[in-house]
Design a protein around this motif. Structure first.
Motif, PDB file in Angstrom:
ATOM      1  N   GLY A  32     -15.430   1.666   2.422  1.00 17.10           N
ATOM      2  CA  GLY A  32     -14.765   0.980   3.528  1.00 17.10           C
ATOM      3  C   GLY A  32     -13.577   0.156   3.085  1.00 17.10           C
ATOM      4  N   GLY A  33     -13.641  -0.426   1.871  1.00 23.23           N
ATOM      5  CA  GLY A  33     -12.501  -1.188   1.363  1.00 23.23           C
ATOM      6  C   GLY A  33     -11.285  -0.321   1.149  1.00 23.23           C
ATOM      7  N   LEU A  34     -11.497   0.933   0.728  1.00 25.56           N
ATOM      8  CA  LEU A  34     -10.371   1.857   0.539  1.00 25.56           C
ATOM      9  C   LEU A  34      -9.748   2.212   1.876  1.00 25.56           C
ATOM     10  CD1 LEU A  34     -10.180   4.733  -1.975  1.00 25.56           C
ATOM     11  CD2 LEU A  34      -9.675   5.245   0.414  1.00 25.56           C
ATOM     12  N   VAL A  35     -10.574   2.429   2.899  1.00 25.58           N
ATOM     13  CA  VAL A  35     -10.056   2.738   4.242  1.00 25.58           C
ATOM     14  C   VAL A  35      -9.221   1.580   4.769  1.00 25.58           C
ATOM     15  CG1 VAL A  35     -10.697   3.253   6.623  1.00 25.58           C
ATOM     16  CG2 VAL A  35     -11.953   4.319   4.737  1.00 25.58           C
ATOM     17  N   ASP A  36      -9.715   0.358   4.579  1.00 19.02           N
ATOM     18  CA  ASP A  36      -8.968  -0.807   5.065  1.00 19.02           C
ATOM     19  C   ASP A  36      -7.638  -0.951   4.335  1.00 19.02           C
ATOM     20  OD1 ASP A  36     -11.053  -1.347   6.760  1.00 19.02           O
ATOM     21  OD2 ASP A  36     -12.009  -2.809   5.400  1.00 19.02           O
ATOM     22  N   SER A  37      -7.623  -0.688   3.015  1.00 19.28           N
ATOM     23  CA  SER A  37      -6.381  -0.815   2.250  1.00 19.28           C
ATOM     24  C   SER A  37      -5.339   0.199   2.702  1.00 19.28           C
ATOM     25  CB  SER A  37      -6.680  -0.638   0.759  1.00 19.28           C
ATOM     26  OG  SER A  37      -5.505  -0.729  -0.006  1.00 19.28           O
ATOM     27  N   ILE A  38      -5.778   1.447   2.945  1.00 19.20           N
ATOM     28  CA  ILE A  38      -4.843   2.461   3.433  1.00 19.20           C
ATOM     29  C   ILE A  38      -4.308   2.082   4.812  1.00 19.20           C
ATOM     30  CG2 ILE A  38      -4.647   4.861   4.205  1.00 19.20           C
ATOM     31  CD1 ILE A  38      -6.552   5.675   2.003  1.00 19.20           C
ATOM     32  N   GLY A  39      -5.176   1.588   5.673  1.00 21.21           N
ATOM     33  CA  GLY A  39      -4.739   1.188   7.013  1.00 21.21           C
ATOM     34  C   GLY A  39      -3.726   0.056   6.956  1.00 21.21           C
ATOM     35  N   LYS A  40      -3.885  -0.926   6.080  1.00 22.59           N
ATOM     36  CA  LYS A  40      -2.945  -2.034   5.971  1.00 22.59           C
ATOM     37  C   LYS A  40      -1.590  -1.565   5.474  1.00 22.59           C
ATOM     38  CE  LYS A  40      -6.433  -5.625   5.188  1.00 22.59           C
ATOM     39  NZ  LYS A  40      -6.985  -6.626   4.238  1.00 22.59           N
ATOM     40  N   GLU A  41      -1.582  -0.653   4.494  1.00 21.76           N
ATOM     41  CA  GLU A  41      -0.309  -0.139   3.975  1.00 21.76           C
ATOM     42  C   GLU A  41       0.451   0.632   5.062  1.00 21.76           C
ATOM     43  OE1 GLU A  41      -0.036   0.634  -0.715  1.00 21.76           O
ATOM     44  OE2 GLU A  41      -1.329   2.080   0.306  1.00 21.76           O
ATOM     45  N   ARG A  42      -0.247   1.457   5.786  1.00 22.40           N
ATOM     46  CA  ARG A  42       0.409   2.252   6.828  1.00 22.40           C
ATOM     47  C   ARG A  42       0.942   1.361   7.939  1.00 22.40           C
ATOM     48  NH1 ARG A  42      -3.363   7.284   8.425  1.00 22.40           N
ATOM     49  NH2 ARG A  42      -1.394   7.942   9.412  1.00 22.40           N
ATOM     50  N   ALA A  43       0.212   0.315   8.293  1.00 26.29           N
ATOM     51  CA  ALA A  43       0.630  -0.551   9.392  1.00 26.29           C
ATOM     52  C   ALA A  43       1.784  -1.458   8.999  1.00 26.29           C
ATOM     53  CB  ALA A  43      -0.558  -1.386   9.867  1.00 26.29           C
ATOM     54  N   SER A  44       1.778  -1.947   7.739  1.00 25.75           N
ATOM     55  CA  SER A  44       2.795  -2.920   7.332  1.00 25.75           C
ATOM     56  C   SER A  44       4.071  -2.270   6.817  1.00 25.75           C
ATOM     57  CB  SER A  44       2.226  -3.852   6.252  1.00 25.75           C
ATOM     58  OG  SER A  44       1.851  -3.103   5.102  1.00 25.75           O
ATOM     59  N   ARG A  45       3.952  -1.212   6.045  1.00 28.59           N
ATOM     60  CA  ARG A  45       5.139  -0.621   5.413  1.00 28.59           C
ATOM     61  C   ARG A  45       5.389   0.822   5.808  1.00 28.59           C
ATOM     62  NH1 ARG A  45       5.071  -1.379  -0.826  1.00 28.59           N
ATOM     63  NH2 ARG A  45       2.947  -0.521  -0.611  1.00 28.59           N
ATOM     64  N   GLY A  46       4.421   1.440   6.442  1.00 24.10           N
ATOM     65  CA  GLY A  46       4.600   2.843   6.832  1.00 24.10           C
ATOM     66  C   GLY A  46       4.515   3.806   5.650  1.00 24.10           C
ATOM     67  N   ILE A  47       3.945   3.372   4.542  1.00 24.68           N
ATOM     68  CA  ILE A  47       3.802   4.230   3.372  1.00 24.68           C
ATOM     69  C   ILE A  47       2.389   4.057   2.799  1.00 24.68           C
ATOM     70  CG2 ILE A  47       6.256   4.125   2.770  1.00 24.68           C
ATOM     71  CD1 ILE A  47       5.486   2.153   0.537  1.00 24.68           C
ATOM     72  N   VAL A  48       2.005   5.002   1.974  1.00 25.53           N
ATOM     73  CA  VAL A  48       0.765   4.919   1.196  1.00 25.53           C
ATOM     74  C   VAL A  48       1.109   5.294  -0.238  1.00 25.53           C
ATOM     75  CG1 VAL A  48      -1.594   5.739   0.914  1.00 25.53           C
ATOM     76  CG2 VAL A  48      -0.612   5.558   3.211  1.00 25.53           C
ATOM     77  N   GLU A  49       0.712   4.467  -1.189  1.00 29.65           N
ATOM     78  CA  GLU A  49       1.020   4.708  -2.605  1.00 29.65           C
ATOM     79  C   GLU A  49      -0.167   5.382  -3.288  1.00 29.65           C
ATOM     80  OE1 GLU A  49       2.219   1.086  -4.461  1.00 29.65           O
ATOM     81  OE2 GLU A  49       4.240   1.144  -3.583  1.00 29.65           O
ATOM     82  N   PHE A  50       0.124   6.541  -3.866  1.00 26.94           N
ATOM     83  CA  PHE A  50      -0.890   7.296  -4.594  1.00 26.94           C
ATOM     84  C   PHE A  50      -0.554   7.295  -6.087  1.00 26.94           C
ATOM     85  CE2 PHE A  50      -0.735   9.097  -0.309  1.00 26.94           C
ATOM     86  CZ  PHE A  50      -2.067   9.049   0.055  1.00 26.94           C
ATOM     87  N   ASP A  51      -1.575   7.589  -6.899  1.00 28.22           N
ATOM     88  CA  ASP A  51      -1.402   7.711  -8.351  1.00 28.22           C
ATOM     89  C   ASP A  51      -1.773   9.128  -8.764  1.00 28.22           C
ATOM     90  OD1 ASP A  51      -0.801   4.965  -8.495  1.00 28.22           O
ATOM     91  OD2 ASP A  51      -2.935   4.463  -8.678  1.00 28.22           O
ATOM     92  N   LEU A  52      -0.958   9.673  -9.654  1.00 22.38           N
ATOM     93  CA  LEU A  52      -1.195  11.033 -10.141  1.00 22.38           C
ATOM     94  C   LEU A  52      -1.369  10.992 -11.660  1.00 22.38           C
ATOM     95  CD1 LEU A  52      -1.263  14.078  -9.284  1.00 22.38           C
ATOM     96  CD2 LEU A  52       1.139  14.175  -9.993  1.00 22.38           C
ATOM     97  N   ARG A  53      -2.404  11.666 -12.148  1.00 20.57           N
ATOM     98  CA  ARG A  53      -2.646  11.771 -13.584  1.00 20.57           C
ATOM     99  C   ARG A  53      -2.669  13.236 -13.981  1.00 20.57           C
ATOM    100  NH1 ARG A  53      -8.309   9.798 -15.976  1.00 20.57           N
ATOM    101  NH2 ARG A  53      -8.904  11.666 -14.796  1.00 20.57           N
ATOM    102  N   VAL A  54      -1.981  13.559 -15.070  1.00 18.38           N
ATOM    103  CA  VAL A  54      -1.896  14.934 -15.563  1.00 18.38           C
ATOM    104  C   VAL A  54      -2.389  14.948 -17.007  1.00 18.38           C
ATOM    105  CG1 VAL A  54      -0.411  16.930 -15.957  1.00 18.38           C
ATOM    106  CG2 VAL A  54       0.072  15.381 -14.047  1.00 18.38           C
TER     107      VAL A  54
END
Length: 240
Positions: free
Chosen positions: A172-194
């Motif tokens: 649930g904490g991850l869902v809330d964090s994604i919702g806050k990013e989308r509402a405040s900045r209109g973006i979601v930051e992801f991390d990629l590892r190779v």
């Protein structure tokens, strides 16, 4: 004729012999005829010659030390001449579609394009077992494995990949964090590892090692009412 009353008759003994004279060097005469020195110490033992086994071990140790020095010198010259370098990885694009987060469930498709560059002018590279992992706040969302490929000297190539999540349960904490990013900045930051198993090749020389790079804080424009979006900004170089 009167005699001297103090005169004494001769005793008849000759004049005593003069004392023996010492030689100038301080040693008694005829020193060579003296008895030789004898060691009466019962614990004294004359030194014994080293055993053949000890001599062999010493020679083997010396030869092994010389071999290591020569091998180290050869490797040092090799790395000075060849100078192997870690390959560069760039994230050229990242887009998401069918992105939904509701009721602690997350779904979406991420399409990405990676660019691999070989900075070596004398060594070619072989990639095997390339694993891409998509994360959000250190939480793994999806991962995929890429096909093996080769890179010649000073060569580069682009590889496309797709990562998918279908209704995966998330905290649930991850869902809330994604919702806050989308509402405040209109973006979601992801991390990629190779993570890649790379073989460095130069003539008959082969060396395999794992190379891990990170593309962190990749901003993807996904508004609150949108289910798709693209990476914000230009290509991003992944860090080691």
């Amino acid at each position: 004729m009167q005699q001297d009353p103090n005169s004494r008759p001769a005793t008849g003994y000759p004049y005593p012999y003069p004392p023996p004279q010492q030689p100038a060097n301080g040693y008694p005469p005829n020193a060579g005829t003296a008895y030789p020195y004898q060691n009466h110490n019962p614990y004294y033992a004359p030194p014994q010659p080293p055993s053949p086994r000890a001599v062999l071990i010493r020679r083997l140790f010396t030869a092994f030390t010389v071999f290591l020095l020569i091998l180290g010198l050869i490797l040092f010259i090799f790395f000075i001449v060849v100078r192997p370098q870690i390959p560069n990885v760039y994230l050229n694009s990242l887009s998401v579609s069918n992105f939904t987060v509701s009721n602690n469930r997350l779904a979406g498709n991420w399409d990405l394009r990676l660019q691999f560059q070989n900075p070596n002018s004398k060594m070619s590279l072989h990639y095997d077992g390339v694993l891409c992992t998509l994360n959000y706040n250190r939480e793994t969302l999806s991962e995929t494995r890429l096909q093996p490929f080769d890179l010649g000297t000073k060569d580069q190539t682009q590889i496309n990949a797709t990562l998918s999540v279908s209704g995966t349960y998330v905290d649930g904490g991850l869902v809330d964090s994604i919702g806050k990013e989308r509402a405040s900045r209109g973006i979601v930051e992801f991390d990629l590892r190779v993570v890649s198993l790379v073989t460095f090749r130069y003539g008959v020389y082969r060396r395999r090692r794992y190379v891990t790079v990170f593309c962190d804080d990749v901003a993807v424009g996904v508004g609150g009412n949108s289910s798709s979006g693209n990476m914000v900004g230009s290509a991003k170089r992944c860090k080691f």
